[in-house]
Write an enzyme that holds these catalytic residues in place. Sequence first.
Site, PDB file in Angstrom:
ATOM      1  N   LYS A  54      -5.510  10.798   3.203  1.00 16.49           N
ATOM      2  CA  LYS A  54      -5.285  10.192   1.886  1.00 16.49           C
ATOM      3  C   LYS A  54      -6.597   9.703   1.301  1.00 16.49           C
ATOM      4  CE  LYS A  54      -0.530   8.867   2.777  1.00 16.49           C
ATOM      5  NZ  LYS A  54       0.327   7.911   3.448  1.00 16.49           N
ATOM      6  N   GLN A  98       1.322   1.998   4.739  1.00 13.64           N
ATOM      7  CA  GLN A  98       1.769   3.112   5.573  1.00 13.64           C
ATOM      8  C   GLN A  98       2.928   2.680   6.472  1.00 13.64           C
ATOM      9  OE1 GLN A  98       0.568   6.265   5.339  1.00 13.64           O
ATOM     10  NE2 GLN A  98       1.893   7.009   6.958  1.00 13.64           N
ATOM     11  N   ASP A 121       4.248   4.607  -3.869  1.00 14.40           N
ATOM     12  CA  ASP A 121       5.228   5.269  -3.006  1.00 14.40           C
ATOM     13  C   ASP A 121       6.593   5.384  -3.708  1.00 14.40           C
ATOM     14  OD1 ASP A 121       4.543   6.223  -0.443  1.00 14.40           O
ATOM     15  OD2 ASP A 121       4.224   4.185   0.300  1.00 14.40           O
TER      16      ASP A 121
HETATM   17  N1  GUN Z   1       5.031   7.373   6.454  1.00 16.83           N
HETATM   18  C1  GUN Z   1       5.458   8.650   6.439  1.00 16.83           C
HETATM   19  N2  GUN Z   1       5.592   9.088   5.172  1.00 16.83           N
HETATM   20  C2  GUN Z   1       5.226   8.067   4.365  1.00 16.83           C
HETATM   21  C3  GUN Z   1       5.132   7.911   2.963  1.00 16.83           C
HETATM   22  O1  GUN Z   1       5.425   8.808   2.160  1.00 16.83           O
HETATM   23  N3  GUN Z   1       4.699   6.700   2.529  1.00 16.83           N
HETATM   24  C4  GUN Z   1       4.383   5.680   3.369  1.00 16.83           C
HETATM   25  N4  GUN Z   1       3.986   4.529   2.852  1.00 16.83           N
HETATM   26  N5  GUN Z   1       4.459   5.800   4.688  1.00 16.83           N
HETATM   27  C5  GUN Z   1       4.881   6.983   5.176  1.00 16.83           C
END
Ligand code: GUN
Length: 292
Positions: A54, A98, A121
């Site tokens: 990311k 996350q 998100d």
């Molecule tokens: N963990 C796995 N997929 C995601 C996601 O799309 N967003 C977040 N914040 N954590 C994750």
Amino acid sequence: MTARIIDGKAFAAALRQRIKTRVTDLKARTGETPGLAVVLVGEDPASQVYVRNKGQQTREVGMNSFEHRLPAETLEAELLALIAKLNDDPAVHGILVQLPLPRHMDEQKVIAAIDPKKDVDGFHVVNAGLLATGGQGLVPCTPWGCLMLLKDTLGDLTGLKAVVVGRSNIVGKPMAQLLVRESCTVTIAHSKTRDLAAECRQADILVAAVGRPEMIRGDWIKPGATVIDVGINRIPAEDGKTRLVGDVCFTEARQVAGAITPVPGGVGPMTIACLLDNTLTAADRIIAAAKY
Ligand code: GUN
């Protein structure tokens, strides 16, 4: 017939290029640079890889990336204090915590602490509510990416019958909302659905998001249907190593479907590209609102 393969990797790369151009325009217009803060609590190896990717892709499109790595034993109150600081920071337009979080933390409480305008998100109840009621919020990245691939493959989705297998807050439910918004007739199926195969066979659009390797077989698919496989499952391979497979048995499904996403290289690369898209949308709105 063998299915057309939907190339999510190429689509995501093109999307990132368009985002990069829009970031350059925004900077020229306003003097501001969109910023994404990613918070990782603990040392989960898969999460560490996601967070690294990311950060790298955020910088590649010309945005600022702020990474906050906290130890697994961080108190929930300390995480909430960091989120409050990021909510107030004008250089931060998007906040992503996350998941999964360590067990001593309440995920819903943590998500609720994020300013909905910075919730890239799309997990905050305000954004879930806006999606459900036709408002303009921020949409969860993975279903948003699936919808982009579907519209690119099929054009107008009006009147199509869609079956979403999986009812998570992150994928299944928002995916169903997005498809309703596109005037599809939508069924959400899940582990307790009776005769799941028969439900799937009705679908012009089949979205699989269950997390069960190769559960959906070729004979569950309506001939010519478009299949979107959200699953990423690591299973043992013949050579003693491991390999990635989706929730759909690809070799069977590609003989029946009209179009299908592969794993890897289908939905996966779309998620981070959509996160960047959401960050730019959030930055655009926050910067425009600050002007008046
Ligand atoms: N963990 C796995 N997929 C995601 C996601 O799309 N967003 C977040 N914040 N954590 C994750």
